[in-house]
Structures are given as structure tokens and as C-alpha cells.
Design a protein around this motif. Structure first.
Motif, PDB file in Angstrom:
ATOM      1  N   ILE A 155       0.845  -1.205   0.000  1.00 18.17           N
ATOM      2  CA  ILE A 155       0.000   0.000   0.000  1.00 18.17           C
ATOM      3  C   ILE A 155       0.871   1.243   0.000  1.00 18.17           C
ATOM      4  CG2 ILE A 155      -1.777   1.266   1.264  1.00 18.17           C
ATOM      5  CD1 ILE A 155      -2.659  -1.407   2.480  1.00 18.17           C
ATOM      6  N   LEU A 156       1.932   1.214   0.812  1.00 14.73           N
ATOM      7  CA  LEU A 156       2.846   2.365   0.849  1.00 14.73           C
ATOM      8  C   LEU A 156       3.503   2.563  -0.513  1.00 14.73           C
ATOM      9  CD1 LEU A 156       4.433   4.543   2.458  1.00 14.73           C
ATOM     10  CD2 LEU A 156       6.147   2.774   2.939  1.00 14.73           C
ATOM     11  N   THR A 157       3.950   1.462  -1.117  1.00 14.61           N
ATOM     12  CA  THR A 157       4.625   1.561  -2.418  1.00 14.61           C
ATOM     13  C   THR A 157       3.715   2.200  -3.463  1.00 14.61           C
ATOM     14  OG1 THR A 157       5.907  -0.413  -1.888  1.00 14.61           O
ATOM     15  CG2 THR A 157       5.809   0.220  -4.208  1.00 14.61           C
ATOM     16  N   VAL A 203       3.974   5.834  -5.459  1.00 10.38           N
ATOM     17  CA  VAL A 203       3.962   5.912  -6.926  1.00 10.38           C
ATOM     18  C   VAL A 203       2.929   6.936  -7.388  1.00 10.38           C
ATOM     19  CG1 VAL A 203       3.379   4.648  -9.040  1.00 10.38           C
ATOM     20  CG2 VAL A 203       4.848   3.587  -7.320  1.00 10.38           C
ATOM     21  N   MET A 204       1.746   6.907  -6.759  1.00 11.00           N
ATOM     22  CA  MET A 204       0.684   7.846  -7.148  1.00 11.00           C
ATOM     23  C   MET A 204       1.099   9.296  -6.854  1.00 11.00           C
ATOM     24  SD  MET A 204      -2.442   5.506  -5.695  1.00 11.00           S
ATOM     25  CE  MET A 204      -3.848   6.502  -6.136  1.00 11.00           C
ATOM     26  N   LEU A 205       1.743   9.510  -5.696  1.00 11.65           N
ATOM     27  CA  LEU A 205       2.192  10.863  -5.372  1.00 11.65           C
ATOM     28  C   LEU A 205       3.304  11.310  -6.331  1.00 11.65           C
ATOM     29  CD1 LEU A 205       1.874  13.275  -3.481  1.00 11.65           C
ATOM     30  CD2 LEU A 205       3.530  12.219  -1.929  1.00 11.65           C
ATOM     31  N   THR A 206       4.144  10.361  -6.725  1.00 11.70           N
ATOM     32  CA  THR A 206       5.195  10.669  -7.700  1.00 11.70           C
ATOM     33  C   THR A 206       4.585  11.099  -9.031  1.00 11.70           C
ATOM     34  OG1 THR A 206       6.685   9.083  -6.671  1.00 11.70           O
ATOM     35  CG2 THR A 206       7.205   9.729  -8.921  1.00 11.70           C
ATOM     36  N   ILE A 207       3.550  10.384  -9.453  1.00  6.02           N
ATOM     37  CA  ILE A 207       2.877  10.744 -10.714  1.00  6.02           C
ATOM     38  C   ILE A 207       2.290  12.148 -10.609  1.00  6.02           C
ATOM     39  CG2 ILE A 207       0.899  10.182 -12.195  1.00  6.02           C
ATOM     40  CD1 ILE A 207       1.466   7.217 -11.552  1.00  6.02           C
TER      41      ILE A 207
END
Length: 663
Positions: free
Chosen positions: A239-241, A245-249
């Protein structure tokens, strides 16, 4: 991205850090070159896949991070000690409370936990290594590189300042431009992949690598706690990973997962991060419960009371911990129905926790108790954790939580549980298993000084914070005026709290002194059984040979080593003839270290939005994976002759020591 401020400047503390980093680097290079230790460093440590050495490296890293996070805490307390303080600039203060929380949870508690996993579990279950030694090395180096990437933000680019859980929209590019937030994302992302791999590794190790005669119901409780914690890792860390990734996008590619633009929702991040964040609390505290179970049983000279209920409690906690996350934001307005469900689940989890406290106390009842350093930390844990648990139930009551939410009451509770449960537990484990890994005990006099400084400092620091919470002081406050400070009573309590933080810092210095002193003067142990232990790790020499067990042990129930010693004393033990066989072992490999270097390049590139560098780093990672795929010379056998020589040398060393003691 604007890189005109590549190096952080303008703050004397930063310049001090720059000088310290340069001096320490020069000292390390000089030492390794002058004493010709580069080859030793590469062969014995950097390329090692031995779980014991990896555990020691995790331990060193966690102690360094404890120092770094502790300095951050003292800086924050200095800032809040008196009204109208400008000891730190407001932006610097935001960065420090962000890095303090992140480091203490992810780069101190997690590696300390993995150090104990690696140092103890294979020895407790009669295994010669973990299931995937190469992956174990990869996990360590990913953690280490992630931690380094996060920490260099202090002097390069600037640190994140959106809090240790980085809620959007504050953590989005609009409000947190620059590399600081990206350092946070990539440092955690890289180390988090390593943590997930470690969880998988230890689940397989415990289920598949136990000595053949050890059933699940014979396993020591520390091993059960590691299994419970690893199960929780398996569910929480993906879930953290994905969240990162979503925040990076969002930040790199203009996505809108967590912004209101384009249909996003910041509350989705809050839900996701706490779906990981609350199980994470139990991930780090479960192994501490395992440590206390071993310590209490050993120094009470009794079997643990209620073994079955202890196992059930730990597994129950690892499962129920997934159904509590909403209690962190009852005030979001999800409605009474949702809040009631999560409030009940949060209260329910106190039941298995309470069961263990009773079991430990009943274990000590009528036991032959020996008060040692590990047991002292257990004594400190019980009242501390009880207060932490009681205040946790107060926070779980949704209507009352509206009053405590975001106040210093929460800060006090969180540290009560995390320090009282996790840090005290891991320090108990450190003192307990230190002789096994290093062959000597830590000095008791210095240890007691450290213990009492920690205890007094802890209560002086955090008890006033409960009162500050009731008095309306909110968390993350930068400063307060004189009216708040003196008329409303904030200043005296904050000043007292700061004194407590310093006392804990002095306690840590005593522990560092204790380790250095004990390396030369510590009580040596050649028996391998420094504490008259009950479980398998105490049946082999200290430090253990590279293969751990020359012959896989035959286990006859729980506390097998203890009952074998009783049979030996009674003369009823029938020793089996020794017949050594070649031992299959993994070879060292430099690929994990090189791979982590490429991860660092990738993370650094994406942090500064230099895509070419990020892509080069990822290509390097893929190439190292290919290299490993076509590497066939990965293992070797230790011959019977070498095993005999090693065992004979260990026996002679023990005999010589006994003779010296007798004379």
C-alpha cells in the motif's frame, strides 16, 4: 526544476553538518587506507550474505539514525522551550519535525527490528541462514541507500517539510516545490522495497528453514512475533509503495490523484497512508513483545505462561491492525457509522495486548527472578505501555477524540507507545542478544546509568505533554507568544519537557560509551550461554561460526535447550555420536551493493527531475538483475575437515578460558 540552490546554505548548523561530514569521510578513508582495510571491508562486509553480519550492519545503521533523529528531537524541544523563540527558522523547524518522524519510524525502528530478525531468528529455529541470503543482502542495501538518499537532503537540495506522512495538498508540487519532498518519496520508496523483501524472506525462513524436528508449536515466541510482524509487512508495505507511486505521478507528471483538480481527492492519500501507517505501528511493536517474552521467561527461570494465548494474541494483532486506520482522522466527517466500527476495532486490539501483559506477570509469579539489564527494560516497559495503552483507548473513543485531535496529547501518547514499547523492547533485545553476536556482555554499571537517565528523562519529557494537549497546545506549533506561555502555563511545561529530552540524550551518550568501553573491558563469554538460556541460539558458541550449527539440532518441544541442560545435569542425557556432513552455504556477492548504487542514481535523478539520470539508474538496476540471472557460481560447501577444525578450535578456546577462570 531550479537547481541554483543545489547545496543548502545560509544556516550555521548546515555548515557545521558539512564540516562534520567532510571530516568523518576523511577519517574513514584515512583509516581504511592506512590500515589497508579496503579489501577486508569489501570481502567481509559489503559483499556478505551472512545473516549475522547483515544484522550487525542493520544495528549500526539504526543506532546512527537514532542519534540523528534524537538530535532533531532536541532541536525541536529547544525551539519550544520558551515563548517567542526563534532558535530555528520556521521553515527549518518544519523540516526537522518532518525528518524526525520519518527517521525514527522508517530508518531507526525498522532497521533495529530487522537487525534483531537477522541476528536471532535463524539461530532460534536451528537454521544455517535465511531462506534467500542474496535477497537479504539486497534488502539491507536498499534500506541503507534509501536512508542515505533521505539524509543527504539535509545538505543538498533541502529536506521535506510536509510532515512525516506528507498529507496532500501540502506535499504536492504547488505547495512543496523543489527536491525536498522528492527526497522523502524516493528515500522511503527504495527502502520500503527492501522492507517488503525482508518480510517475505522471514516468512519463508520461519515456515521452511526450521530444523526438521521443530514444529510450529515448538517455536520460541520471538520467532512467532517475527512471523506476525512479517505477515503485517506483506499486507501493509505494498500500500505504501503504490501510494508513493501515485504521489510521484502527481508531482512529476502532473497527475491529480490527490488534488481536487481533475477529480482527485486528498483524503484518498490520508486513507491510503494510514492503511499502511497504523499496521506499521504494530509491525514494529510485535517483535518487542517477542523480545520481552524471551527475556521474562529466561530471567524468571520458568516457561512462559499461556504460550498458546500469546501466539494467538500476536496473530490477532497483526490481522486486526488492518481495521483501525480511520481512528487517525475521526474528524474527517465520515459519519457516526464508520467511526463506530473503527472505534470498536481500535478498542478490541487492546484485548490481545493486555493478555500478554498478564501472561508476562504470571510468568514471573513464583519465578526465580534475576534482575539483569534486559529485564530492567521490561520493568520500564510495563507501566509505560500501560499508560500508552490507556491513552490509546481514550483516543479510540470517537466523540472524545474530537477534543484530543491534533493536540499535544496525541504526541505524548504516540511517544509513550513507540518509545515505551518499541525502543525499550529493542534495547532489551540488544542487551539480551549482544553476548551471542559479539561474545561479551555490555558493562552493567554504565548500562544502569543509561537506563535511569532514559527513564527519568522519558517521564520528565512526555508527561507534561499530556497536560499541554489538554491546555490546547496543538502539534507542529512553531512558537507561542508570552501570553500563551506564561499566562496559560505552556512555557513551564515546555521547558520541563525540554529538560527531559536532554536527559534521554545523555542516556544515549552513556549507551554509546557503554559499547565502546565494553569492547575492551566487557565480560567475555566463551560458554555460548551467557544468560543460561532456554532456546537454541544459546546452544552454540558466541559468536556463532559462519554455518551456525555443525549438526542441525534435534528439538524435543519448547525450550528444548533448557530441558536438554536439565537432562545433562541429571545424567539422563544420551549424547548422540557426532557425524559431520559437508554444509551447503551461499557465496558472497557484490551485486546487491552495486544494484543499490544504481537505485541511488535513479532516486537522485528523479528527485531533481533529471529524467535522464533516473532512467540510467533504472537501466543499471535491470542490468544487475540480468547479471545475477546468469550467475551460476553462487554457492559452495564447507568440508567435513574444515568443520572439524572449527569445532575443535572453538572447544579448545572454551577449555582454555575455563582453565584461566579456575586458576
Amino acid at each position: 526544476m531550479n537547481t541554483s540552490h543545489f547545496f543548502v546554505t545560509g544556516d550555521p548548523m548546515i555548515y557545521g553538518a558539512d564540516v562534520s561530514i567532510v571530516l568523518v569521510t576523511i577519517a574513514i578513508i584515512f583509516y581504511l587506507s592506512y590500515f589497508k582495510k579496503w579489501g577486508w571491508l569489501w570481502r567481509e562486509w559489503i559483499t556478505t550474505v551472512d545473516h549475522k553480519r547483515i544484522g550487525i550492519m542493520y544495528l549500526l545503521a539504526s543506532l546512527l539514525m537514532l542519534f540523528r533523529g534524537g538530535v532533531d528531537a532536541i532541536l525541536m524541544r529547544l525551539q519550544l522551550a520558551v515563548p517567542n523563540s526563534h532558535f530555528l527558522a520556521s521553515e527549518h523547524y518544519n523540516e526537522i519535525f518532518t525528518t524526525h518522524g520519518t527517521i525514527m519510524i522508517l530508518f531507526m525502528a525498522m532497521p533495529f527490528m530487522f537487525a534483531l530478525f537477522n541476528m536471532v531468528v535463524p539461530l532460534q529455529i536451528g537454521a544455517r541462514d535465511v531462506a534467500y541470503p542474496f535477497l537479504n543482502a539486497v534488502s539491507f542495501w536498499l534500506f541503507f541507500i534509501g536512508a542515505m538518499l533521505f539524509n543527504i537532503s539535509f545538505v543538498i537540495g533541502g529536506s521535506a517539510s510536509a510532515g512525516w506522512l506528507s498529507y496532500p495538498p501540502l506535499s504536492e508540487s504547488q505547495f512543496s516545490p523543489g527536491p525536498g519532498q522528492n527526497f522523502w518519496i524516493w528515500g522511503i520508496q527504495i527502502s520500503g522495497i527492501g522492507s517488503l523483501a525482508t518480510g517475505i524472506n522471514f516468512i519463508v525462513t520461519i515456515l521452511k528453514m526450521r530444523t526438521p524436528s521443530m514444529r510450529l508449536r515448538d517455536m520460541p515466541l520471538f520467532t512467532w512475533s517475527v512471523l506476525s510482524s512479517s505477515i503485517a509487512i506483506l499486507g501493509a508495505f505494498p500500500i505504501l509503495t503504490v501510494s508513493l507511486v501515485m504521489l510521484t505521478i502527481d508531482r512529476l507528471f502532473g497527475g491529480h490523484f490527490f488534488t481536487m483538480d481533475g477529480g482527485g481527492n486528498p483524503m484518498m492519500w490520508v486513507n491510503l497512508i494510514w492503511m499502511w501507517g497504523h499496521p506499521e505501528v504494530y509491525i514494529v511493536v510485535l517483535p518487542a513483545f517477542g523480545v520481552f517474552s524471551e527475556v521474562v521467561a529466561n530471567f524468571s527461570k520458568k516457561r512462559i505462561f499461556g504460550y498458546g494465548s500469546m501466539v494467538f494474541s500476536m496473530i490477532a494483532i497483526s490481522v486486526v491492525s488492518y481495521f483501525t486506520w480511520v481512528h487517525h482522522f475521526f474528524t474527517m466527517g465520515a459519519g457516526a457509522d464508520v467511526n463506530i466500527v473503527f472505534a470498536i476495532c481500535t478498542m478490541i486490539i487492546a484485548i490481545p495486548t493486555g493478555v500478554k501483559i498478564f501472561n508476562w506477570i504470571f510468568t514471573m509469579y513464583r519465578g526465580r527472578i534475576t534482575v539483569t539489564q534486559p529485564l530492567l527494560w521490561f520493568y520500564a516497559f510495563v507501566p509505560t505501555f500501560l499508560v500508552g495503552g490507556a491513552t490509546g483507548v481514550m483516543l479510540a473513543a470517537a466523540p472524545a477524540d474530537y477534543q484530543y485531535h491534533n493536540s499535544y496529547f496525541l504526541i505524548a501518547h504516540f511517544h509513550q507507545v513507540l518509545i515505551g514499547g518499541v525502543v525499550f523492547g529493542y534495547l532489551a533485545g540488544l542487551y539480551y542478544w549482544w553476548p551471542k553476536l559479539f561474545g561479551f556482555k555490555l558493562n552493567e554499571r554504565l548500562g544502569k546509568w543509561a537506563f535511569w537517565l532514559w527513564q527519568i528523562g522519558f517521564y520528565v519529557c512526555f508527561m507534561p505533554q499530556y497536560a499541554l494537549g489538554f491546555m490546547g497546545m496543538t502539534r507542529r506549533i512553531y512558537t507561542y507568544n508570552a501570553t500563551m506561555g506564561w499566562d496559560m502555563g505552556w512555557a513551564p511545561l515546555n521547558f520541563i519537557s525540554t529538560v527531559g529530552a536532554f536527559l534521554m540524550g545523555i542516556g544515549f551518550i552513556f549507551q554509546a560509551w557503554q559499547i565502546i568501553y565494553s569492547i575492551k573491558h566487557g565480560e567475555r563469554d566463551v560458554t555460548g550461554d551467557a544468560w543460561d538460556g532456554r532456546t537454541l541460539e544459546w546452544s552454540i558458541p558466541s559468536p556463532p561460526p559462519v554455518y551456525n550449527f555443525a549438526i542441525l539440532p534435534d528439538v524435543k518441544g519448547r525450550d528444548s535447550w533448557w530441558y536438554q541442560k536439565q537432562e545433562m545435569k541429571n545424567g539422563t542425557y544420551q549424547e548422540q555420536p557426532v557425524k559431520y556432513e559437508p554444509i551447503h552455504m551461499p557465496k558472497n556477492s557484490g551485486i546487491p551493493f552495486i544494484m543499490s548504487g544504481f537505485w541511488f542514481v535513479a532516486g537522485f535523478g528523479f528527485t531533481f527531475e533529471w529524467m535522464w539520470m533516473g532512467v540510467v539508474g533504472l537501466i543499471g538496476v535491470v542490468l544487475t538483475l540480468f547479471a545475477r540471472s546468469f550467475q551460476y557460481d553462487t554457492d559452495y560447501y564447507i568440508s567435513v575437515e574444515e568443520i572439524e577444525r572449527t569445532e575443535k578450535a572453538l572447544a579448545q578456546k572454551r577449555y582454555a578460558s575455563v582453565q584461566r577462570t579456575a586458576n
